[in-house]
Design a protein around this motif. Sequence first.
Motif, PDB file in Angstrom:
ATOM      1  N   GLY A  20     -28.436  15.917  16.277  1.00  0.00           N
ATOM      2  CA  GLY A  20     -28.799  15.159  17.914  1.00  0.00           C
ATOM      3  C   GLY A  20     -29.450  13.622  18.138  1.00  0.00           C
ATOM      4  O   GLY A  20     -29.881  13.608  18.605  1.00  0.00           O
ATOM      5  N   THR A  21     -30.678  14.457  17.769  1.00  0.00           N
ATOM      6  CA  THR A  21     -32.184  14.120  17.937  1.00  0.00           C
ATOM      7  C   THR A  21     -32.392  12.756  17.257  1.00  0.00           C
ATOM      8  O   THR A  21     -32.375  11.654  17.538  1.00  0.00           O
TER       9      THR A  21
ATOM     10  N   ARG B   9     -30.678   9.902  18.810  1.00  0.00           N
ATOM     11  CA  ARG B   9     -31.015   9.504  19.982  1.00  0.00           C
ATOM     12  C   ARG B   9     -32.606   8.446  18.933  1.00  0.00           C
ATOM     13  O   ARG B   9     -32.734   7.598  19.363  1.00  0.00           O
TER      14      ARG B   9
ATOM     15  N   TRP C 149     -26.273   7.519  22.429  1.00  0.00           N
ATOM     16  CA  TRP C 149     -26.931   8.508  22.847  1.00  0.00           C
ATOM     17  C   TRP C 149     -26.276  10.056  23.933  1.00  0.00           C
ATOM     18  O   TRP C 149     -26.401  10.889  23.905  1.00  0.00           O
ATOM     19  N   ARG C 150     -25.027   9.162  24.018  1.00  0.00           N
ATOM     20  CA  ARG C 150     -24.275   9.961  24.418  1.00  0.00           C
ATOM     21  C   ARG C 150     -24.063  10.890  23.934  1.00  0.00           C
ATOM     22  O   ARG C 150     -24.088  12.123  24.017  1.00  0.00           O
TER      23      ARG C 150
ATOM     24  N   SER D 131     -24.907  11.337  20.841  1.00  0.00           N
ATOM     25  CA  SER D 131     -26.230  12.583  19.887  1.00  0.00           C
ATOM     26  C   SER D 131     -26.526  13.726  21.666  1.00  0.00           C
ATOM     27  O   SER D 131     -26.528  14.665  20.974  1.00  0.00           O
ATOM     28  N   ALA D 132     -25.990  13.147  22.591  1.00  0.00           N
ATOM     29  CA  ALA D 132     -26.603  14.550  23.280  1.00  0.00           C
ATOM     30  C   ALA D 132     -25.910  15.858  23.319  1.00  0.00           C
ATOM     31  O   ALA D 132     -26.322  16.774  23.012  1.00  0.00           O
TER      32      ALA D 132
ATOM     33  N   GLY E 190     -26.057  17.856  20.410  1.00  0.00           N
ATOM     34  CA  GLY E 190     -27.010  18.943  20.110  1.00  0.00           C
ATOM     35  C   GLY E 190     -27.539  19.363  18.922  1.00  0.00           C
ATOM     36  O   GLY E 190     -27.956  18.815  18.037  1.00  0.00           O
TER      37      GLY E 190
END
Length: 415
Positions: free
Chosen positions: A269-270, A273, A383-384, A386-387, A390
């Motif tokens: 996830g990090t 982004r 981005w979505r 990836s969030a 997590g």
Amino acid sequence: MSFASPRDVYLLAVARGVSFLGDFMAATAILLALQDRGAGGPAVAAVLIASVVPVVALAPLVGRLVDRVDSRILLTTVGLAQAACCAAMALTTSTWLLIALVAALAAGVAVTTPTFNALLPDAAGPDGVGRAMAIGQTANSVGALAGPALAGVLVGVLGLRVPLLIDAVTYLAVAAAGLLLHTRRKAPIAAAGAGRTPWKIRNDRFLLALICLVGAIVLTINVDMVVGVFFIRETLGGSPVEFGLVEAAWTAGMLGGGWLAAARARDDGTLGRILVVMHLATALIVLVSGFASAVLVMYPLWLLGGAVNGAENNFIGVIAARRVPAEVRGAFFARFGAVINAANLIGYAAGGVLVGPFEPRHIVIGCGAAGIVGVAIFGGWMWRVSAAAGSAAASSLPGTSSSRSPSPACSGSAP
């Protein structure tokens, strides 16, 4: 943190680094030779297109080959065939025969690249992929760094033939690696037998979003690959050596970027982004380069762009090793490469069309602006997901066969 097979990690790196040296030397030499002969944008674009069409067209077949045929057989036979192809390129004086041979050489690259990529996670082991990627990228960068600079010198002094003959010799390193590597891949066909749902890229939203983001930036920015030689040589008044050094500056930046990424690899996830931000930075660097008034300005810009690109490649490779099942890595890397090279192909074709009616500077600025638009379109999706991924991705070991719904290595170009 140790590798499963340290010897093979370094042997893979050396073989690919030597091959990169010859490839970048030959590619730069061909572009310079065509420009010196008075060939226009369409001829330059034709060479670049010929270098990617086989990678796109052969992807389905290559994926099955890499996952089912002994990697030693693939690397040795294809490496020898590529050496013979480069020797033939050195002997021809026909531009169109040269382009045809470039396509034949690319057919070999379509096989060897996913073979090497699929072997690396096995040789590195679950915890060593990031560092192995950095080692491999260092070797690739050294070869790619020296290649354009040597091409500028050799073409100016000796012409096109010598760089192509050197490239023929370097392909023997691929064949030698096939014979010397202890790590070998031949996934049993039973691994994809009845009762199992075949793994598909589209089932992993994280990888799908990543591929779309990378493809978009490659498509918009690689128009610059066609116009670059005209921008440096004609708009900025650079010499063949300066053109080679500008190309080498990008690769030099990749050295530091790859190692920085290896030291800072985190959960998927990090990383996802971070990749969005990096792709935006790449587009901005290309945009700014279009306003350069001298070749000297290009060096720091291309060093920075290369550093960002090196980190991107490392992160993408780590993500792919974590999320793609081991038995289908060959198919994944072949298809991922096909998507990226299809974007290359469209970009090269567009560059060949645009370089005639438009000023090189305006095309470079347009490439950067289009890259920003591409990130704006696909970056939000990346981005979505990836969030959503997590920290779950961090618990997944490389080579596991599970796939998760919210959830490459690029080279470019490639890889």
